[in-house]
Write a protein that holds these residues in place. Structure first.
Motif, PDB file in Angstrom:
ATOM      1  N   ALA A  49      26.549  27.930  25.921  1.00  0.00           N
ATOM      2  CA  ALA A  49      25.951  28.210  27.229  1.00  0.00           C
ATOM      3  C   ALA A  49      26.592  29.432  27.887  1.00  0.00           C
ATOM      4  N   THR A 206      16.624  15.412  28.168  1.00  0.00           N
ATOM      5  CA  THR A 206      16.419  16.839  28.438  1.00  0.00           C
ATOM      6  C   THR A 206      15.014  17.123  28.954  1.00  0.00           C
ATOM      7  N   VAL A 238      15.817  21.479  24.167  1.00  0.00           N
ATOM      8  CA  VAL A 238      15.589  22.401  25.289  1.00  0.00           C
ATOM      9  C   VAL A 238      14.369  23.270  24.964  1.00  0.00           C
ATOM     10  N   GLN A 243      14.671  24.142  32.096  1.00  0.00           N
ATOM     11  CA  GLN A 243      15.554  23.090  31.555  1.00  0.00           C
ATOM     12  C   GLN A 243      16.923  23.664  31.244  1.00  0.00           C
ATOM     13  N   LYS A 244      16.915  24.827  30.606  1.00  0.00           N
ATOM     14  CA  LYS A 244      18.175  25.479  30.241  1.00  0.00           C
ATOM     15  C   LYS A 244      19.023  25.745  31.480  1.00  0.00           C
ATOM     16  N   GLU A 245      18.382  26.301  32.518  1.00  0.00           N
ATOM     17  CA  GLU A 245      19.128  26.636  33.737  1.00  0.00           C
ATOM     18  C   GLU A 245      19.685  25.395  34.423  1.00  0.00           C
ATOM     19  N   PHE A 255      23.467  24.497  23.903  1.00  0.00           N
ATOM     20  CA  PHE A 255      22.032  24.213  23.888  1.00  0.00           C
ATOM     21  C   PHE A 255      21.471  24.270  22.480  1.00  0.00           C
TER      22      PHE A 255
END
Ligand code: C2E
Ligand code: CA
Ligand code: CA
Ligand code: CA
Length: 278
Positions: A49, A206, A238, A243-245, A255
């Motif tokens: 990340a 997720t 992801v 979602q990642k943020e 991730f």
């Protein structure tokens, strides 16, 4: 009495024979596929990340049957687990990847961990240790680390054999990751039993994390326990930037998912991790 039993069992088998023979056909095909090396490992990148770098990957088996086409792991992995074939699949994944690394002679730009999925049957003897040693022998000093993803699908018993195996794997530098965390029923026990380096945040948590308050609460708790136990967290499945943020903001360290890359052929994965020539 004997005749009646025979009659009954004959009757019973006509009722159940269709699904049974379908399973037997698939099992027979799977054994042949293993003999002929038709199971091909793909690799899905795992991203750090903080840096955005690819720092490893998960090895996922693909089976392309010459006549029947692509058969998904959700069909053949549980079958293999129930019929004593899974250790051969684990072995074939480790050997295939090590041979590919060895013959391509690829040294990664930075340390990379390749994660292999393992099952309960891999913990009933020390064959897995030998396979990991063999992997190390084939890839000396290359920066490739071995990770093992342990699932709760079929629980790994906390036996003396399993304990000794874990100790030796740890001494060899093998990293342990708990897969499907929180979706089975023995997850806290697993944290004590395996002292993992990584906990994977399952796709069920997720997907929808941005909008579902209960998922957010669960993931916050997983990340909190991981931090307390000095574990890293790999959020899988992801699929979107949001979602990642969200997950990054919550403190997930790694991730994995279609947003970054699908599982790709080994050669493609290596191409993207190759150390640029000086
Ligand atoms: P898993 O260990 O939870 O692996 C993650 C699964 O999610 C993989 O499915 C992967 O292709 C898929 N995936 C990854 N990113 C995304 C995403 O962003 N969205 C969606 N919708 N899916 C995503 P796959 O390859 O079909 O594997 C299914 C399961 O089969 C794996 O689940 C694992 O439990 C098992 N499996 C696969 N290969 C092996 C193996 O070599 N050994 C063992 N023991 N199990 C394996
Ligand atoms: Ca996995
Ligand atoms: Ca998983
Ligand atoms: Ca899963």
């Amino acid at each position: 009495g004997v005749f009646l039993t025979f009659l009954l069992s004959a009757l019973l088998s006509t009722f159940t024979s269709k699904t049974l023979s379908q399973r037997n056909t698939l099992l027979f095909m799977l054994e042949k596929a293993l003999d002929k090396n038709e199971l091909i490992p793909f690799i899905q990148p795992i991203i750090e990340a903080e840096s955005g770098n690819t720092v490893g990957g998960e090895v996922l088996m693909r089976w392309k049957h010459p006549q029947r086409g692509h058969i998904p792991p959700d069909q053949f992995i549980p079958l293999a687990e129930q019929n004593g074939l899974i250790t051969r699949i684990t072995q074939s994944g480790l050997r295939h990847v090590a041979d590919a690394l060895n013959s391509a002679g690829i040294i990664p730009a930075r340390d990379m961990t390749l994660f292999f999925n393992v099952s309960a049957a891999d913990f009933i003897n020390h064959d897995l240790l030998e396979e990991c040693r063999e992997f190390r022998r084939k890839t000396p000093l290359s920066g490739w680390q071995i990770g093992l993803e342990i699932t709760e699908r079929e629980p790994v018993e906390d036996t003396h054999v399993a304990q000794a195996l874990c100790k030796r794997l740890d001494a060899l530098g093998v990293q342990i990751s708990i897969d499907d965390f929180g979706t089975g029923n023995s997850n806290y026990r697993y944290l004590m039993q395996f002292r993992p380096h990584y906990i994977k945040i399952d796709k069920v948590f997720t997907s929808g994390i941005e909008t579902d308050a209960s998922k957010e609460a669960i993931v916050r708790n997983i990340i909190a326990i991981a931090q307390d136990m000095r574990c890293m967290t790999i959020a899988e499945g992801v699929e979107t930037a949001s979602q990642k943020e969200k997950l990054a903001e919550m403190g997930a360290t790694h991730f994995q998912g279609f947003f970054f890359s699908k599982p790709v052929e080994i050669a493609t994965f290596f191409q993207n991790t190759r150390n640029p020539l000086p």
